[in-house]
Motif scaffolding. Sequence first.
Motif, short mmCIF file in Angstrom:
data_model
loop_
_atom_site.label_atom_id
_atom_site.label_comp_id
_atom_site.label_asym_id
_atom_site.label_seq_id
_atom_site.Cartn_x
_atom_site.Cartn_y
_atom_site.Cartn_z
N HIS A 182 -5.54 18.03 18.94
CA HIS A 182 -6.51 17.31 18.10
C HIS A 182 -6.06 17.34 16.64
N LEU A 183 -5.62 18.50 16.17
CA LEU A 183 -5.19 18.62 14.78
C LEU A 183 -3.89 17.88 14.53
N LEU A 184 -2.99 17.88 15.49
CA LEU A 184 -1.74 17.13 15.35
C LEU A 184 -2.02 15.64 15.20
N ALA A 185 -3.07 15.18 15.86
CA ALA A 185 -3.41 13.75 15.82
C ALA A 185 -4.20 13.38 14.58
N THR A 186 -4.86 14.36 13.95
CA THR A 186 -5.76 14.02 12.84
C THR A 186 -5.41 14.65 11.51
N ALA A 187 -4.60 15.73 11.49
CA ALA A 187 -4.37 16.46 10.25
C ALA A 187 -2.93 16.46 9.77
N GLY A 188 -1.97 16.46 10.67
CA GLY A 188 -0.56 16.56 10.28
C GLY A 188 0.22 17.34 11.31
N THR A 189 1.48 17.65 10.98
CA THR A 189 2.34 18.32 11.95
C THR A 189 2.55 19.80 11.69
N GLU A 212 2.69 25.88 23.15
CA GLU A 212 3.08 24.81 24.07
C GLU A 212 2.79 23.44 23.50
N ALA A 213 1.62 23.29 22.85
CA ALA A 213 1.27 22.00 22.25
C ALA A 213 2.20 21.67 21.08
N MET A 214 2.53 22.67 20.27
CA MET A 214 3.43 22.45 19.14
C MET A 214 4.83 22.10 19.63
N SER A 215 5.29 22.79 20.66
CA SER A 215 6.61 22.52 21.21
C SER A 215 6.70 21.11 21.76
N ALA A 216 5.66 20.68 22.48
CA ALA A 216 5.66 19.35 23.06
C ALA A 216 5.71 18.27 21.98
N ALA A 217 5.10 18.56 20.83
CA ALA A 217 5.09 17.60 19.71
C ALA A 217 6.26 17.79 18.77
N ARG A 218 7.11 18.79 19.05
CA ARG A 218 8.23 19.13 18.17
C ARG A 218 7.74 19.37 16.74
N ALA A 219 6.63 20.06 16.65
CA ALA A 219 6.02 20.36 15.35
C ALA A 219 6.24 21.84 15.02
N ILE A 334 -15.27 21.30 20.91
CA ILE A 334 -16.39 20.69 20.21
C ILE A 334 -15.91 20.32 18.81
N VAL A 335 -15.74 19.02 18.58
CA VAL A 335 -15.20 18.52 17.32
C VAL A 335 -16.33 18.26 16.33
#
Length: 336
Positions: A182-189, A212-219, A334-335
Amino acid sequence: MTKAPTVEDVATAAGVSRQTVSNVINTPDIVRAETRDRVRRAIETLGYRPHAAARRLRTRRSSTIGIHLDPYAGGISGVVLDRFVHALTERASDRGMRIQLYAASSPADEIERMQELTEGGEIDAVVITGTFHGDPRTRWLAERGIPFVSFGRPWGEDDVADPAHLWVDVDGAAGTGAATRHLLATAGTHIAFLGWPSGSGTGDDRERGWREAMSAARATGPRLTSEESVSEARATVARVLESRAEIDAIVCVSDSLAIGAHLAATAAGRPHLPVTGFDNTPAAEALALTSVEQLPEHVAAGALELLMGPTGSVVAPRRTAAGEAHVLVEPRLIVR
Protein backbone atom coordinates in the motif's frame (compact mmCIF):
# COMPACT_ATOMS: atom_id res chain seq x y z
CA MET A 1 -41.72 -17.34 21.62
CA THR A 2 -40.35 -19.92 19.17
CA LYS A 3 -39.68 -23.29 20.75
CA ALA A 4 -35.99 -24.25 20.78
CA PRO A 5 -35.20 -27.29 18.61
CA THR A 6 -34.72 -30.57 20.43
CA VAL A 7 -32.56 -33.61 19.80
CA GLU A 8 -35.71 -35.34 18.49
CA ASP A 9 -36.13 -32.55 15.91
CA VAL A 10 -32.57 -33.07 14.75
CA ALA A 11 -33.06 -36.83 14.54
CA THR A 12 -36.20 -36.40 12.42
CA ALA A 13 -34.53 -33.88 10.08
CA ALA A 14 -31.50 -36.13 9.60
CA GLY A 15 -33.49 -39.36 9.33
CA VAL A 16 -31.62 -41.05 12.19
CA SER A 17 -32.31 -42.16 15.74
CA ARG A 18 -32.03 -39.96 18.81
CA GLN A 19 -29.05 -42.08 19.95
CA THR A 20 -27.22 -41.41 16.70
CA VAL A 21 -27.61 -37.67 17.21
CA SER A 22 -26.25 -38.08 20.74
CA ASN A 23 -23.31 -40.08 19.40
CA VAL A 24 -22.48 -37.39 16.82
CA ILE A 25 -22.44 -34.75 19.56
CA ASN A 26 -20.53 -36.70 22.21
CA THR A 27 -18.55 -39.46 20.46
CA PRO A 28 -18.47 -38.51 16.76
CA ASP A 29 -15.67 -40.94 15.88
CA ILE A 30 -17.98 -43.95 16.24
CA VAL A 31 -20.46 -42.63 13.65
CA ARG A 32 -20.00 -43.16 9.91
CA ALA A 33 -18.76 -40.03 8.14
CA GLU A 34 -21.79 -39.78 5.83
CA THR A 35 -24.24 -40.05 8.74
CA ARG A 36 -22.17 -37.67 10.85
CA ASP A 37 -22.23 -35.04 8.11
CA ARG A 38 -26.00 -35.40 7.68
CA VAL A 39 -26.61 -34.94 11.40
CA ARG A 40 -24.28 -31.93 11.57
CA ARG A 41 -26.10 -30.28 8.67
CA ALA A 42 -29.39 -30.78 10.50
CA ILE A 43 -27.91 -29.33 13.69
CA GLU A 44 -26.68 -26.26 11.81
CA THR A 45 -29.93 -25.78 9.88
CA LEU A 46 -32.13 -26.05 12.97
CA GLY A 47 -29.78 -24.09 15.24
CA TYR A 48 -29.81 -26.87 17.83
CA ARG A 49 -27.71 -26.40 20.99
CA PRO A 50 -27.01 -29.41 23.23
CA HIS A 51 -28.05 -28.88 26.84
CA ALA A 52 -24.74 -28.28 28.58
CA ALA A 53 -25.81 -29.29 32.10
CA ALA A 54 -27.26 -32.60 30.95
CA ARG A 55 -24.17 -33.33 28.91
CA ARG A 56 -21.92 -32.67 31.88
CA LEU A 57 -23.88 -35.15 34.00
CA ARG A 58 -23.92 -37.77 31.25
CA THR A 59 -20.28 -37.55 30.21
CA ARG A 60 -18.80 -36.69 33.62
CA ARG A 61 -16.96 -33.86 31.89
CA SER A 62 -16.90 -30.22 32.99
CA SER A 63 -17.59 -28.87 29.47
CA THR A 64 -15.16 -26.11 30.39
CA ILE A 65 -12.10 -24.75 28.60
CA GLY A 66 -9.40 -23.01 30.60
CA ILE A 67 -7.46 -19.99 29.38
CA HIS A 68 -4.76 -17.94 31.07
CA LEU A 69 -5.76 -14.34 31.78
CA ASP A 70 -2.74 -12.14 31.19
CA PRO A 71 -2.06 -9.65 33.98
CA TYR A 72 -2.96 -6.07 33.15
CA ALA A 73 0.18 -4.27 32.09
CA GLY A 74 -1.22 -1.13 30.51
CA GLY A 75 0.13 -0.15 27.13
CA ILE A 76 -1.67 -0.05 23.80
CA SER A 77 -1.74 -3.49 22.20
CA GLY A 78 -3.27 -5.58 24.99
CA VAL A 79 -6.73 -4.96 23.58
CA VAL A 80 -6.18 -7.73 21.00
CA LEU A 81 -6.02 -10.49 23.63
CA ASP A 82 -8.98 -8.93 25.45
CA ARG A 83 -11.05 -9.16 22.27
CA PHE A 84 -9.87 -12.73 21.73
CA VAL A 85 -10.96 -13.83 25.22
CA HIS A 86 -14.36 -12.15 24.81
CA ALA A 87 -14.90 -13.76 21.41
CA LEU A 88 -13.76 -17.16 22.70
CA THR A 89 -16.24 -16.93 25.60
CA GLU A 90 -19.14 -16.04 23.31
CA ARG A 91 -18.40 -18.73 20.74
CA ALA A 92 -17.77 -21.41 23.38
CA SER A 93 -21.19 -20.64 24.86
CA ASP A 94 -22.76 -21.19 21.44
CA ARG A 95 -21.24 -24.69 21.52
CA GLY A 96 -22.49 -25.46 25.03
CA MET A 97 -19.06 -24.92 26.56
CA ARG A 98 -17.84 -22.58 29.29
CA ILE A 99 -14.60 -20.63 29.70
CA GLN A 100 -12.61 -20.72 32.95
CA LEU A 101 -10.11 -17.87 33.37
CA TYR A 102 -7.06 -18.41 35.55
CA ALA A 103 -4.11 -16.23 36.49
CA ALA A 104 -0.40 -17.11 36.38
CA SER A 105 2.78 -15.07 36.59
CA SER A 106 5.07 -17.33 34.52
CA PRO A 107 4.97 -20.45 32.32
CA ALA A 108 5.93 -22.60 35.31
CA ASP A 109 3.18 -21.03 37.41
CA GLU A 110 0.72 -21.58 34.58
CA ILE A 111 1.61 -25.28 34.41
CA GLU A 112 0.84 -25.57 38.14
CA ARG A 113 -2.55 -23.91 37.63
CA MET A 114 -3.36 -26.14 34.65
CA GLN A 115 -2.46 -29.21 36.71
CA GLU A 116 -4.72 -28.12 39.56
CA LEU A 117 -7.64 -27.42 37.23
CA THR A 118 -7.35 -30.60 35.15
CA GLU A 119 -6.75 -32.93 38.08
CA GLY A 120 -9.67 -31.33 39.93
CA GLY A 121 -11.96 -31.93 36.96
CA GLU A 122 -12.63 -28.21 36.58
CA ILE A 123 -11.55 -27.99 32.94
CA ASP A 124 -11.46 -30.45 30.02
CA ALA A 125 -9.13 -28.55 27.72
CA VAL A 126 -6.87 -25.50 27.54
CA VAL A 127 -6.28 -22.57 25.21
CA ILE A 128 -2.83 -21.07 25.65
CA THR A 129 -1.52 -17.74 24.36
CA GLY A 130 1.89 -16.17 23.89
CA THR A 131 3.65 -19.26 22.56
CA PHE A 132 7.39 -19.30 21.97
CA HIS A 133 10.02 -21.75 20.71
CA GLY A 134 10.55 -24.50 23.29
CA ASP A 135 7.39 -23.53 25.20
CA PRO A 136 7.23 -25.85 28.28
CA ARG A 137 3.43 -25.49 28.50
CA THR A 138 2.79 -27.18 25.16
CA ARG A 139 5.19 -30.00 26.01
CA TRP A 140 3.55 -30.53 29.42
CA LEU A 141 0.05 -30.65 27.93
CA ALA A 142 1.05 -32.98 25.07
CA GLU A 143 2.84 -35.42 27.39
CA ARG A 144 -0.30 -35.75 29.54
CA GLY A 145 -2.75 -36.07 26.65
CA ILE A 146 -4.68 -32.96 27.68
CA PRO A 147 -6.58 -31.43 24.74
CA PHE A 148 -5.31 -27.95 23.91
CA VAL A 149 -4.93 -25.41 21.16
CA SER A 150 -2.69 -22.36 21.17
CA PHE A 151 -3.19 -18.82 19.91
CA GLY A 152 0.27 -18.65 18.38
CA ARG A 153 2.33 -21.20 16.48
CA PRO A 154 5.17 -23.32 17.93
CA TRP A 155 7.80 -21.08 16.27
CA GLY A 156 10.04 -23.98 15.41
CA GLU A 157 11.02 -25.74 12.21
CA ASP A 158 7.76 -27.67 12.32
CA ASP A 159 5.36 -24.78 12.85
CA VAL A 160 3.60 -24.71 9.46
CA ALA A 161 4.31 -27.77 7.30
CA ASP A 162 4.13 -30.27 10.18
CA PRO A 163 2.77 -28.53 13.28
CA ALA A 164 3.73 -29.95 16.65
CA HIS A 165 0.26 -29.29 18.01
CA LEU A 166 -3.04 -27.61 17.21
CA TRP A 167 -2.65 -23.86 16.80
CA VAL A 168 -4.34 -20.84 15.30
CA ASP A 169 -2.44 -17.67 14.50
CA VAL A 170 -2.55 -14.45 12.53
CA ASP A 171 -0.50 -14.31 9.35
CA GLY A 172 1.72 -11.40 10.36
CA ALA A 173 3.75 -11.51 7.15
CA ALA A 174 0.58 -11.14 5.09
CA GLY A 175 -0.40 -8.09 7.16
CA THR A 176 2.89 -6.20 6.87
CA GLY A 177 3.18 -7.26 3.25
CA ALA A 178 -0.17 -5.63 2.51
CA ALA A 179 0.87 -2.49 4.42
CA THR A 180 4.16 -2.29 2.50
CA ARG A 181 2.51 -2.70 -0.90
CA HIS A 182 0.00 0.00 0.00
CA LEU A 183 2.79 2.43 0.90
CA LEU A 184 4.81 1.55 -2.20
CA ALA A 185 1.76 2.45 -4.29
CA THR A 186 0.93 5.67 -2.45
CA ALA A 187 4.03 7.09 -0.73
CA GLY A 188 7.23 6.17 -2.59
CA THR A 189 9.87 3.46 -2.80
CA HIS A 190 11.90 4.13 0.35
CA ILE A 191 9.86 2.30 3.00
CA ALA A 192 11.47 1.73 6.40
CA PHE A 193 10.51 -1.04 8.82
CA LEU A 194 10.44 -0.35 12.56
CA GLY A 195 10.48 -3.68 14.38
CA TRP A 196 11.38 -5.36 17.64
CA PRO A 197 14.86 -6.81 18.18
CA SER A 198 15.42 -9.98 16.12
CA GLY A 199 14.55 -13.30 17.75
CA SER A 200 10.86 -12.75 18.36
CA GLY A 201 8.86 -15.24 16.31
CA THR A 202 5.98 -12.83 15.83
CA GLY A 203 8.23 -9.86 15.12
CA ASP A 204 10.42 -11.76 12.66
CA ASP A 205 7.33 -13.00 10.83
CA ARG A 206 6.02 -9.46 10.42
CA GLU A 207 9.42 -8.26 9.25
CA ARG A 208 9.42 -11.00 6.61
CA GLY A 209 6.26 -9.57 5.04
CA TRP A 210 7.97 -6.18 4.62
CA ARG A 211 11.15 -7.71 3.21
CA GLU A 212 9.29 -9.85 0.67
CA ALA A 213 7.15 -6.94 -0.54
CA MET A 214 10.19 -4.65 -0.83
CA SER A 215 12.17 -7.32 -2.67
CA ALA A 216 9.35 -7.93 -5.14
CA ALA A 217 9.22 -4.18 -5.87
CA ARG A 218 13.03 -3.88 -5.96
CA ALA A 219 12.69 -1.11 -3.40
CA THR A 220 14.96 -0.20 -0.49
CA GLY A 221 14.55 1.09 3.03
CA PRO A 222 16.25 0.81 6.43
CA ARG A 223 15.38 -1.74 9.11
CA LEU A 224 14.99 0.14 12.42
CA THR A 225 14.81 -1.45 15.88
CA SER A 226 12.93 -0.57 19.07
CA GLU A 227 11.57 -2.39 22.08
CA GLU A 228 7.79 -2.31 22.55
CA SER A 229 7.84 1.28 23.82
CA VAL A 230 6.30 4.45 22.42
CA SER A 231 9.11 6.59 23.83
CA GLU A 232 11.90 4.35 22.50
CA ALA A 233 10.28 4.17 19.07
CA ARG A 234 9.95 7.93 19.03
CA ALA A 235 13.64 8.37 19.89
CA THR A 236 14.73 5.83 17.27
CA VAL A 237 12.77 7.46 14.46
CA ALA A 238 13.80 10.95 15.58
CA ARG A 239 17.48 10.01 15.18
CA VAL A 240 16.91 8.60 11.71
CA LEU A 241 14.97 11.64 10.54
CA GLU A 242 17.64 13.95 11.95
CA SER A 243 20.21 12.10 9.82
CA ARG A 244 18.14 13.07 6.77
CA ALA A 245 17.92 9.46 5.61
CA GLU A 246 15.63 9.08 2.62
CA ILE A 247 12.39 7.67 4.05
CA ASP A 248 9.02 7.93 2.29
CA ALA A 249 7.01 5.93 4.88
CA ILE A 250 7.40 3.56 7.83
CA VAL A 251 5.86 0.13 8.40
CA CYS A 252 5.75 -0.68 12.12
CA VAL A 253 5.53 -4.03 13.89
CA SER A 254 2.89 -2.74 16.34
CA ASP A 255 0.63 0.23 16.99
CA SER A 256 2.78 1.26 19.96
CA LEU A 257 5.80 1.69 17.72
CA ALA A 258 3.68 3.36 15.04
CA ILE A 259 2.50 5.98 17.53
CA GLY A 260 6.09 6.65 18.57
CA ALA A 261 7.12 6.99 14.91
CA HIS A 262 4.24 9.34 14.19
CA LEU A 263 5.13 11.56 17.16
CA ALA A 264 8.76 11.72 16.00
CA ALA A 265 7.75 12.61 12.45
CA THR A 266 5.42 15.35 13.69
CA ALA A 267 8.14 16.82 15.90
CA ALA A 268 10.54 16.75 12.94
CA GLY A 269 8.14 18.79 10.82
CA ARG A 270 6.84 15.81 8.82
CA PRO A 271 3.37 15.25 10.34
CA HIS A 272 2.09 13.69 7.13
CA LEU A 273 4.81 11.03 6.85
CA PRO A 274 2.80 7.81 6.25
CA VAL A 275 3.14 5.39 9.17
CA THR A 276 1.34 2.06 9.49
CA GLY A 277 0.84 0.03 12.65
CA PHE A 278 -0.26 -3.47 13.54
CA ASP A 279 -3.23 -4.38 15.82
CA ASN A 280 -5.68 -1.61 14.83
CA THR A 281 -6.10 -0.44 18.41
CA PRO A 282 -8.36 2.46 19.43
CA ALA A 283 -5.21 4.58 19.86
CA ALA A 284 -4.24 4.06 16.22
CA GLU A 285 -7.78 4.85 15.15
CA ALA A 286 -7.81 8.06 17.22
CA LEU A 287 -4.62 9.23 15.48
CA ALA A 288 -5.97 8.20 12.06
CA LEU A 289 -3.06 5.78 11.52
CA THR A 290 -3.40 3.00 8.97
CA SER A 291 -3.08 -0.33 10.79
CA VAL A 292 -3.40 -4.09 10.36
CA GLU A 293 -6.52 -5.58 11.96
CA GLN A 294 -5.81 -9.01 13.49
CA LEU A 295 -9.45 -10.18 13.51
CA PRO A 296 -9.27 -11.91 16.94
CA GLU A 297 -12.88 -13.03 16.53
CA HIS A 298 -11.80 -15.18 13.59
CA VAL A 299 -8.92 -16.52 15.68
CA ALA A 300 -11.34 -17.54 18.45
CA ALA A 301 -13.62 -19.33 15.97
CA GLY A 302 -10.63 -21.16 14.49
CA ALA A 303 -9.38 -22.22 17.92
CA LEU A 304 -12.70 -23.80 18.86
CA GLU A 305 -13.04 -25.49 15.47
CA LEU A 306 -9.64 -27.13 15.92
CA LEU A 307 -10.28 -28.07 19.53
CA MET A 308 -13.80 -29.42 19.16
CA GLY A 309 -14.49 -30.18 15.53
CA PRO A 310 -17.74 -29.00 13.89
CA THR A 311 -20.15 -29.96 16.70
CA GLY A 312 -18.47 -32.36 19.14
CA SER A 313 -17.40 -31.83 22.70
CA VAL A 314 -13.81 -31.97 23.92
CA VAL A 315 -13.13 -35.53 25.06
CA ALA A 316 -9.58 -36.30 23.88
CA PRO A 317 -6.76 -34.71 21.95
CA ARG A 318 -8.03 -34.42 18.39
CA ARG A 319 -6.17 -36.27 15.68
CA THR A 320 -5.77 -34.22 12.52
CA ALA A 321 -4.45 -35.08 9.10
CA ALA A 322 -1.45 -33.26 7.66
CA GLY A 323 -2.33 -29.64 6.96
CA GLU A 324 -5.42 -29.68 9.21
CA ALA A 325 -3.81 -28.99 12.58
CA HIS A 326 -3.59 -25.24 12.25
CA VAL A 327 -5.53 -22.18 11.11
CA LEU A 328 -3.66 -19.16 9.77
CA VAL A 329 -5.97 -16.13 9.77
CA GLU A 330 -5.21 -13.50 7.15
CA PRO A 331 -5.47 -10.03 8.72
CA ARG A 332 -7.04 -6.98 7.10
CA LEU A 333 -5.36 -3.65 6.36
CA ILE A 334 -7.43 -0.71 7.61
CA VAL A 335 -6.43 2.33 5.56
CA ARG A 336 -6.92 5.77 7.09
